[in-house]
Design a protein around this motif. Structure first.
Motif, PDB file in Angstrom:
ATOM      1  N   LEU A   1     -61.328   3.356   0.405  1.00  0.00           N
ATOM      2  CA  LEU A   1     -61.595   2.575   1.613  1.00  0.00           C
ATOM      3  C   LEU A   1     -60.855   3.102   2.831  1.00  0.00           C
ATOM      4  O   LEU A   1     -61.080   2.619   3.944  1.00  0.00           O
ATOM      5  N   ASN A   2     -59.948   4.084   2.622  1.00  0.00           N
ATOM      6  CA  ASN A   2     -59.105   4.590   3.716  1.00  0.00           C
ATOM      7  C   ASN A   2     -58.346   3.449   4.382  1.00  0.00           C
ATOM      8  O   ASN A   2     -58.383   3.282   5.609  1.00  0.00           O
ATOM      9  N   THR A   3     -57.686   2.672   3.547  1.00  0.00           N
ATOM     10  CA  THR A   3     -56.947   1.516   4.049  1.00  0.00           C
ATOM     11  C   THR A   3     -55.568   1.443   3.405  1.00  0.00           C
ATOM     12  O   THR A   3     -55.309   2.062   2.368  1.00  0.00           O
ATOM     13  N   LEU A   4     -54.710   0.666   4.038  1.00  0.00           N
ATOM     14  CA  LEU A   4     -53.388   0.333   3.513  1.00  0.00           C
ATOM     15  C   LEU A   4     -53.274  -1.182   3.503  1.00  0.00           C
ATOM     16  O   LEU A   4     -53.576  -1.840   4.504  1.00  0.00           O
ATOM     17  N   VAL A   5     -52.878  -1.746   2.370  1.00  0.00           N
ATOM     18  CA  VAL A   5     -52.607  -3.179   2.286  1.00  0.00           C
ATOM     19  C   VAL A   5     -51.109  -3.371   2.252  1.00  0.00           C
ATOM     20  O   VAL A   5     -50.406  -2.712   1.471  1.00  0.00           O
ATOM     21  N   SER A   6     -50.616  -4.251   3.099  1.00  0.00           N
ATOM     22  CA  SER A   6     -49.185  -4.560   3.128  1.00  0.00           C
ATOM     23  C   SER A   6     -48.975  -6.036   2.820  1.00  0.00           C
ATOM     24  O   SER A   6     -49.820  -6.879   3.129  1.00  0.00           O
ATOM     25  N   ALA A   7     -47.856  -6.325   2.190  1.00  0.00           N
ATOM     26  CA  ALA A   7     -47.477  -7.708   1.887  1.00  0.00           C
ATOM     27  C   ALA A   7     -46.031  -7.908   2.307  1.00  0.00           C
ATOM     28  O   ALA A   7     -45.215  -6.977   2.242  1.00  0.00           O
ATOM     29  N   GLY A   8     -45.723  -9.121   2.725  1.00  0.00           N
ATOM     30  CA  GLY A   8     -44.374  -9.402   3.181  1.00  0.00           C
ATOM     31  C   GLY A   8     -43.816 -10.680   2.582  1.00  0.00           C
ATOM     32  O   GLY A   8     -44.522 -11.443   1.908  1.00  0.00           O
ATOM     33  N   ASP A   9     -42.549 -10.915   2.820  1.00  0.00           N
ATOM     34  CA  ASP A   9     -41.920 -12.151   2.364  1.00  0.00           C
ATOM     35  C   ASP A   9     -42.477 -13.373   3.086  1.00  0.00           C
ATOM     36  O   ASP A   9     -42.155 -14.505   2.734  1.00  0.00           O
ATOM     37  N   ASP A  10     -43.299 -13.139   4.109  1.00  0.00           N
ATOM     38  CA  ASP A  10     -43.958 -14.241   4.798  1.00  0.00           C
ATOM     39  C   ASP A  10     -45.248 -14.652   4.093  1.00  0.00           C
ATOM     40  O   ASP A  10     -46.000 -15.480   4.606  1.00  0.00           O
ATOM     41  N   ALA A  11     -45.512 -14.066   2.916  1.00  0.00           N
ATOM     42  CA  ALA A  11     -46.699 -14.373   2.114  1.00  0.00           C
ATOM     43  C   ALA A  11     -47.994 -13.924   2.781  1.00  0.00           C
ATOM     44  O   ALA A  11     -49.073 -14.293   2.344  1.00  0.00           O
ATOM     45  N   GLU A  12     -47.891 -13.131   3.821  1.00  0.00           N
ATOM     46  CA  GLU A  12     -49.084 -12.631   4.503  1.00  0.00           C
ATOM     47  C   GLU A  12     -49.420 -11.241   3.987  1.00  0.00           C
ATOM     48  O   GLU A  12     -48.529 -10.429   3.700  1.00  0.00           O
ATOM     49  N   MET A  13     -50.716 -10.954   3.861  1.00  0.00           N
ATOM     50  CA  MET A  13     -51.207  -9.632   3.483  1.00  0.00           C
ATOM     51  C   MET A  13     -52.108  -9.116   4.590  1.00  0.00           C
ATOM     52  O   MET A  13     -53.008  -9.828   5.041  1.00  0.00           O
ATOM     53  N   ILE A  14     -51.852  -7.883   5.010  1.00  0.00           N
ATOM     54  CA  ILE A  14     -52.570  -7.304   6.143  1.00  0.00           C
ATOM     55  C   ILE A  14     -53.254  -6.021   5.694  1.00  0.00           C
ATOM     56  O   ILE A  14     -52.680  -5.206   4.968  1.00  0.00           O
ATOM     57  N   LEU A  15     -54.491  -5.858   6.125  1.00  0.00           N
ATOM     58  CA  LEU A  15     -55.280  -4.661   5.840  1.00  0.00           C
ATOM     59  C   LEU A  15     -55.260  -3.759   7.070  1.00  0.00           C
ATOM     60  O   LEU A  15     -55.620  -4.192   8.166  1.00  0.00           O
ATOM     61  N   TRP A  16     -54.831  -2.505   6.876  1.00  0.00           N
ATOM     62  CA  TRP A  16     -54.713  -1.533   7.974  1.00  0.00           C
ATOM     63  C   TRP A  16     -55.658  -0.362   7.723  1.00  0.00           C
ATOM     64  O   TRP A  16     -55.825   0.083   6.591  1.00  0.00           O
ATOM     65  N   SER A  17     -56.236   0.162   8.796  1.00  0.00           N
ATOM     66  CA  SER A  17     -57.024   1.387   8.718  1.00  0.00           C
ATOM     67  C   SER A  17     -56.072   2.582   8.697  1.00  0.00           C
ATOM     68  O   SER A  17     -55.156   2.666   9.525  1.00  0.00           O
ATOM     69  N   THR A  18     -56.277   3.519   7.771  1.00  0.00           N
ATOM     70  CA  THR A  18     -55.424   4.703   7.724  1.00  0.00           C
ATOM     71  C   THR A  18     -55.957   5.834   8.609  1.00  0.00           C
ATOM     72  O   THR A  18     -55.314   6.874   8.723  1.00  0.00           O
ATOM     73  N   ASP A  19     -57.131   5.631   9.199  1.00  0.00           N
ATOM     74  CA  ASP A  19     -57.657   6.644  10.117  1.00  0.00           C
ATOM     75  C   ASP A  19     -56.944   6.576  11.466  1.00  0.00           C
ATOM     76  O   ASP A  19     -56.533   7.588  12.015  1.00  0.00           O
ATOM     77  N   LYS A  20     -56.810   5.344  11.977  1.00  0.00           N
ATOM     78  CA  LYS A  20     -56.172   5.164  13.279  1.00  0.00           C
ATOM     79  C   LYS A  20     -54.929   4.291  13.204  1.00  0.00           C
ATOM     80  O   LYS A  20     -54.324   3.995  14.222  1.00  0.00           O
ATOM     81  N   TRP A  21     -54.581   3.860  11.974  1.00  0.00           N
ATOM     82  CA  TRP A  21     -53.421   3.002  11.761  1.00  0.00           C
ATOM     83  C   TRP A  21     -53.522   1.744  12.616  1.00  0.00           C
ATOM     84  O   TRP A  21     -52.603   1.387  13.338  1.00  0.00           O
TER      85      TRP A  21
ATOM     86  N   LYS B   1     -45.278 -25.911  -4.124  1.00  0.00           N
ATOM     87  CA  LYS B   1     -44.529 -24.691  -3.819  1.00  0.00           C
ATOM     88  C   LYS B   1     -44.319 -24.569  -2.320  1.00  0.00           C
ATOM     89  O   LYS B   1     -45.139 -25.009  -1.517  1.00  0.00           O
ATOM     90  N   THR B   2     -43.214 -23.966  -1.948  1.00  0.00           N
ATOM     91  CA  THR B   2     -42.893 -23.776  -0.537  1.00  0.00           C
ATOM     92  C   THR B   2     -42.873 -22.288  -0.223  1.00  0.00           C
ATOM     93  O   THR B   2     -42.879 -21.442  -1.120  1.00  0.00           O
ATOM     94  N   LEU B   3     -42.801 -21.994   1.062  1.00  0.00           N
ATOM     95  CA  LEU B   3     -42.807 -20.599   1.493  1.00  0.00           C
ATOM     96  C   LEU B   3     -41.612 -19.845   0.945  1.00  0.00           C
ATOM     97  O   LEU B   3     -41.686 -18.672   0.628  1.00  0.00           O
ATOM     98  N   GLY B   4     -40.475 -20.538   0.782  1.00  0.00           N
ATOM     99  CA  GLY B   4     -39.297 -19.865   0.256  1.00  0.00           C
ATOM    100  C   GLY B   4     -39.503 -19.311  -1.131  1.00  0.00           C
ATOM    101  O   GLY B   4     -38.928 -18.305  -1.505  1.00  0.00           O
ATOM    102  N   ALA B   5     -40.329 -19.978  -1.908  1.00  0.00           N
ATOM    103  CA  ALA B   5     -40.614 -19.513  -3.260  1.00  0.00           C
ATOM    104  C   ALA B   5     -41.684 -18.441  -3.289  1.00  0.00           C
ATOM    105  O   ALA B   5     -42.015 -17.932  -4.356  1.00  0.00           O
ATOM    106  N   MET B   6     -42.233 -18.126  -2.127  1.00  0.00           N
ATOM    107  CA  MET B   6     -43.351 -17.180  -2.081  1.00  0.00           C
ATOM    108  C   MET B   6     -42.876 -15.769  -1.723  1.00  0.00           C
ATOM    109  O   MET B   6     -43.656 -14.928  -1.366  1.00  0.00           O
ATOM    110  N   SER B   7     -41.569 -15.540  -1.778  1.00  0.00           N
ATOM    111  CA  SER B   7     -41.047 -14.256  -1.328  1.00  0.00           C
ATOM    112  C   SER B   7     -41.400 -13.141  -2.306  1.00  0.00           C
ATOM    113  O   SER B   7     -41.839 -13.378  -3.427  1.00  0.00           O
TER     114      SER B   7
END
Length: 1100
Positions: free
Chosen positions: A904-924, A938-944
């Protein structure tokens, strides 16, 4: 070719002699005039001295401005620097002359650039141009330009094999002269004990008083002159053979459109950066003052020179005779027989009843016991060859008749019979394609036997689609190639179905295509039924080569697995078959293989394996050749069960061979290793294994569907979770190290599957490797053999930098390069790059307070690495150029997971904020984002510490944190399946896909280990702590889990006490429990969502 190579060698010998004699000026004159060796050191000296006229004069002996993009760039950089130095000396007149005489030649390629260069003359100081503000002084500029020119030279195919002087013995020319004189002296009729040799201008002869006797002896018929070997090889008629254009000569021809390997660069005025870490693949390009592109097409490996160091003892006065190289006829005839055939699959291990004639077969590249088959009635089937179970099948059907062409509809109305011409897996097995005899190509997404989905349906060609192939040529983006009866070759985007290229030029139906990459250049070979071979770049110029196949045969082209040797195989209209190896540099047949004694019926098929063997089906046999010998090695007739021209296909390792047989059957031939591969798989063939086979046998001949459903329902109700409570219920091995360590923070198998690498909390790396032995011939990781703990003789350890690190906030992380040669690692301090062979630190970068928390290598370019930081940013870092290409912002807390998809020419990132972001690796650039759903209570603190990992299909990924496992569609970021930790379960510590992505291994903070089915996240097996952990205080538990990349049933865990365990099921079981999904009949189910129907129109 022999003439030119020997002449080149002679020049190189003379160059060595001149160097020994210190004829410095003559050396460089001969280098320039011969063009055989480019002295990079001398060239750099001229550049650093600013002798620009001499620089160009020397360079012109090897290349011209118009040769290719690299040469143009080299000349431009030299003349640009010459121009800037004139401006710096305020010599405006000379600068104008350079502008008109030297730089104007580049104006036609970029008029705007030439205008900007001209504008510099009007400036008081050219550094006032903001893009040249970094130009300091002449010396530093020359140093930087010298490095850039060196990289360009290494990238330029014109200089291939010319930049490194071959290794040879000191004074090699004198050594050969001595050999020659010794040989001449040995042929003297009356050799003197001490020969009087005064010249080498004429042949040596000993002269003595017995002159008349010597003349008589010389006239004796039993005494003849020494054999003479001239440089020019002559044919049967005494004349040299015809010269052909080398197969690879066209690859350096400039294209009208930018080639994908050179795209992405541009013209700029930025100061050249340090190119010391330049990546070997060319990306960037174009002419300008900008940052140097990543240059460097890899050069060919050189030999180690001659073995002339062996000393010989001889009696005084006895000549040291040289035996001319050669082999006796008996040696030649026995050479084929000397090659062992034990590596060939000869044992019939399985017979599959296909029920219709197989026309094409292909083994899965990873799951090497799964065989895809296409037949003459348009059926496709997926077989598990170890168990003989048919996992899935599908008859030909137009998915969307509304989108099909009128020509196709008319053809189907006239004759509805459709056959499969080709089935083929993509390189990672996440897609497979089917080419049909009428217009159509269909692509499927493969997520395992229970999840095969329609993906693309394309009305590709008028008439039959004769072949298809997958390639990553177009900007490293997965595409596929088709050819057909309409005499065209077409390239398609795998994801959208958009047509990217159309190649026209054949005068008959195109029979096959063979995409390849050589020296950084992507191209396609195509063959047609009239015996023509053509080659194409991905541009609009047309074919670059037009050859006749041997015997004007309808042929196919194939490279050996390592991509270094090219073969073709075919049959002409008279039924004469040919298999040959090509010399790509010469454009000639290097070797023609013997063994076709009878007329062939149909076009003979070829396959290669292990970079060593060729195989073809002919005359009711499978014939094998050693690649290095043109004589037939051996044949197999499989008990007379083979048709006249059997279809054949090796699996990736070459230990299994599928062959079409009589009565619509397929036989599977195996080596000893192949039999081992099939035995454990007989009780474990992913989801359609022994259990599915048992169900089908118990159902037997039931014809009433209500009875079938009733029995299946009964099986589901009788299913029980497999629990392991005792060590005797599975196989395990605790790895031993000689280093005092803290808890294991990260764990991974090497990509080869022969070792395990761990990173401890106190920043020490531990490496174990399994040696090859009689009990472990492949050297793969196993619980049956203890591995070796690896530590260099020096005693050094790979230890991360902890300077200014904050242990409370640090997140140890590492990433392993694809070739297992390097590991990038961090433990809260600087990021370190280690050499896995020497354990030495190659480089470091970054430093606290901003620290790396996750690392991931780019799937295509090992020099690009994504670095997740504790400040919530992601840095895209180029190791070679030591620069950050991009900085990605979007998360609010530290980065805890990164995963690339090369499909897919993509990068998936995940953070301690429980968010996942899809990035294009062609243009970043940021594309989409989503947040993990919160289970109740469950709370956000447990989602790290959310981590992500791509499935083998590269279109879905696994998301893991303390509360859940979830499967996401990477294109939409929709959650496909989810398993949430219940109230009675401990939190998840880590999880990962199995090596084939069909299972998920998860570890829990109470010590439990659980095995889930990947498609639906159903619990299949549980290993309780009592089975492998000893009671302790505080209690031990696994922190991380890693899966063997090649053995889907093996995984390892890292513990809080610093230990590492490897687990496998019992050999008698062969798998971790029984998947509940089998009992509801999901195995073999093809899920057909609305297919993407791609119109046949050009891209853009």
């Amino acid at each position: 070719m022999a003439t030119s190579m020997l002449s080149r060698d002679l020049v190189l010998l003379i160059l060595q002699f001149l160097e020994d004699e210190k004829y410095t000026e003559t050396i460089h004159k001969l280098e320039q005039e011969s063009g055989h060796f480019f002295n990079v050191k001398y060239f750099e000296e001229l550049v650093l001295a600013g002798k620009w006229d001499e620089v160009e004069k020397y360079l012109s002996g090897f290349t011209k401005v118009e040769d290719n993009r690299y040469s143009m760039k080299i000349f431009f950089e030299i003349r640009k620097q010459k121009y800037l130095e004139s401006l710096d000396r305020n010599e405006r007149g000379q600068a104008v002359e350079i502008l008109i005489n030297d730089l104007k030649v580049f104006a036609s390629g970029n008029e705007d650039l030439y205008k900007e260069i001209t504008y510099l003359v009007t400036l008081e100081n050219f550094r006032d141009n903001e893009r040249l503000a970094g130009y300091r002084d002449v010396e530093s500029a020359r140093t930087m330009i010298a490095k850039e020119l060196k990289n360009l030279l290494e990238s330029n195919p014109v200089f291939r094999d010319k930049l490194a002087f071959p290794k040879m013995k000191h004074s090699r020319l004198r050594h050969l002269m001595n050999h020659s004189l010794n040989w001449q002296h040995s042929l003297c009729v009356n050799p003197l004990p001490i020969p009087d040799i005064k010249t080498i201008l004429v042949d040596h002869k000993c002269r003595n008083d017995n002159g008349h006797y010597a003349q008589l002896a010389a006239s004796n018929h039993h005494v003849g002159p020494a054999p003479r070997s001239d440089f020019l090889p002559i044919g049967a008629h005494g004349l040299p053979g015809p010269t052909q254009i080398p197969l690879t000569a066209w690859m350096s021809s400039p294209s009208i459109l930018p080639h994908p390997a050179l795209s992405g660069g541009g013209i700029g005025f930025g100061t050249p950066q340090n190119p010391a870490f330049t990546h070997p693949a060319v990306s960037g390009g174009g002419i300008g003052f900008g940052t140097p592109p990543n240059h460097g097409i890899p050069t060919m490996a050189r030999g180690s020179g001659d073995s002339d160091n062996v000393s010989r003892t001889r009696m005084p006065g006895i000549s040291d005779r040289i035996m001319l190289p050669g082999a006796s006829s008996s040696q030649i005839h026995s050479s084929a027989a000397s090659t062992s055939t034990d590596e060939l699959p000869k044992t019939v291990a399985r017979t599959l009843n296909q029920e219709s004639v197989p026309t094409s077969m292909d083994f899965h590249p990873i799951l090497q016991t799964q065989l895809l088959v296409g037949t003459h009635v348009g059926e496709i089937c997926l077989w598990e060859v170890s168990s003989g179970l048919k996992l899935a099948s599908r008859n030909f059907q137009v998915w969307n008749e509304c989108s099909s062409s009128m020509i196709l509809k008319e053809a189907l109305n006239k004759d509805p019979c459709v056959s499969v011409k080709r089935v083929l897996w993509s390189s990672n097995g996440s897609f497979f394609g089917v080419a049909y005899s009428k217009h159509m190509v269909q692509l499927y997404v493969y997520n395992g036997p229970s999840d095969i989905r329609h993906h693309l349906e394309i009305d590709a060609h008028v008439g039959s689609v004769n072949d298809l192939a997958f390639t990553n040529a177009a900007s490293n983006q997965l595409s596929f190639i088709t050819c057909g009866d309409d005499r065209t070759i077409k390239v398609w985007d795998v994801h959208t179905g958009t047509r990217l290229n159309t190649f026209e030029g054949h005068e008959a139906a195109v029979h096959s295509v063979c995409p390849h990459i050589k020296d950084g250049v992507d191209f396609i070979f195509s063959t047609s039924v009239d015996g023509k071979i053509k080659a194409w770049l991905y541009d609009v110029i047309g074919s670059r080569l037009d050859y006749d196949a041997p015997g004007h045969a309808c042929a196919t082209m194939a490279y050996s697995a390592d991509g270094k040797r090219l073969f073709s195989c075919g049959t002409n209209k008279e039924g004469v078959s040919h298999i040959v190896e090509w010399n790509e540099d010469e454009g000639k047949v290097k070797r023609a293989y013997k063994g076709f004694e009878k007329r062939s019926f149909g076009v003979v098929q070829l396959d290669t394996t292990k970079n060593k063997f060729l195989a073809a089906g002919d005359d009711h046999k499978i014939k094998f050749w050693d690649m290095d010998n043109n004589s037939l090695l051996t044949t197999i007739d499989a008990g007379g069960s083979l048709p006249v021209s059997p279809r054949i296909r090796f699996n990736k390792e070459g230990n299994l061979l599928a062959a079409s047989a009589n009565d619509n059957k397929i036989i599977i031939l195996a080596t000893v290793d192949g039999l081992r591969l099939m035995r454990p798989s007989e009780s474990h063939s992913l989801f359609a294994s022994r259990r599915a086979s048992d169900i089908m046998k118990r159902i037997g001949d039931l014809r009433n569907m209500d009875d079938v459903r009733s029995r299946l329902s009964e099986e589901v109700n009788n299913w029980r979770l497999t629990e392991i409570n005792e060590p005797a219920q599975f196989r395990s091995l605790r790895l031993v190290s000689h280093v005092q360590t803290d808890k294991i923070a990260r764990l991974i198998y090497t990509n080869s599957g022969t070792g395990i690498l761990a990173l401890t909390l106190n920043a020490i790396h531990l490496l174990w490797r399994w040696p090859q032995s009689e009990t472990n011939p492949n050297g793969k990781a196993t619980t049956n053999v203890s591995p070796q703990f690896v530590q260099p003789v020096s005693g050094i350890l790979m230890t991360n930098d902890l300077t200014n690190a904050n242990p409370a906030e640090s997140a140890p992380c590492f990433a392993l390069s694809k070739n297992d040669s390097y590991v990038m690692s961090a433990s809260g301090g600087k990021v370190s790059l280690f050499n896995m062979m020497t354990f030495k630190t190659m480089t470091t970068f970054g430093s606290p307070p901003t620290a790396a928390t996750y690392l991931a290598f780019h799937p295509v370019d090992n020099n690009i690495i994504a670095v997740g930081m504790n400040d919530s940013t992601i840095h895209i870092y180029n190791v070679r150029s030591d620069e950050t290409k991009a900085k990605l912002n979007g998360h609010s807390k530290r980065i805890s997971g990164l995963a690339f998809s090369h499909v897919l020419n993509t990068l998936v990132s995940a953070g301690d904020d429980a968010e996942m972001i899809l990035w294009s690796t062609d243009k970043w650039e940021r594309m989409k984002s989503t947040t993990l759903s919160f289970p109740s209570g469950k709370t956000l603190g447990a989602m790290s510490n959310t981590q992500v990992q791509f499935h083998h299909n590269q279109t879905h990924f696994l998301a893991v944190n303390e509360t859940q496992l979830a499967i996401y569609n990477a294109m939409t970021l929709d959650c496909v399946n989810q398993w949430v930790v219940g109230g009675s379960s401990a939190p998840i510590s880590h999880a990962t896909f199995s090596g084939d992505s069909q299972l998920v291994y998860a570890s829990f903070l109470d010590g439990a280990l659980r095995v889930f089915t990947a498609p639906n996240l159903q619990l299949q097996c549980q290993i309780n702590p009592s089975a492998y952990l000893q009671p302790s205080s505080p209690p031990m538990f696994p922190i991380v889990v890693a899966a063997h990349p090649l053995n889907p049933n093996q995984f390892a865990v890292g513990l809080t006490d610093g230990g590492v365990y490897v687990f496998e099921p019992l050999e008698s079981d062969g798998q971790w429990g029984v998947p509940p999904s089998l009992q509801n009949g999901s195995a073999g189910r093809i899920l057909p969502p609305s297919p993407a129907i791609a119109p046949d129109h050009p891209h853009g």
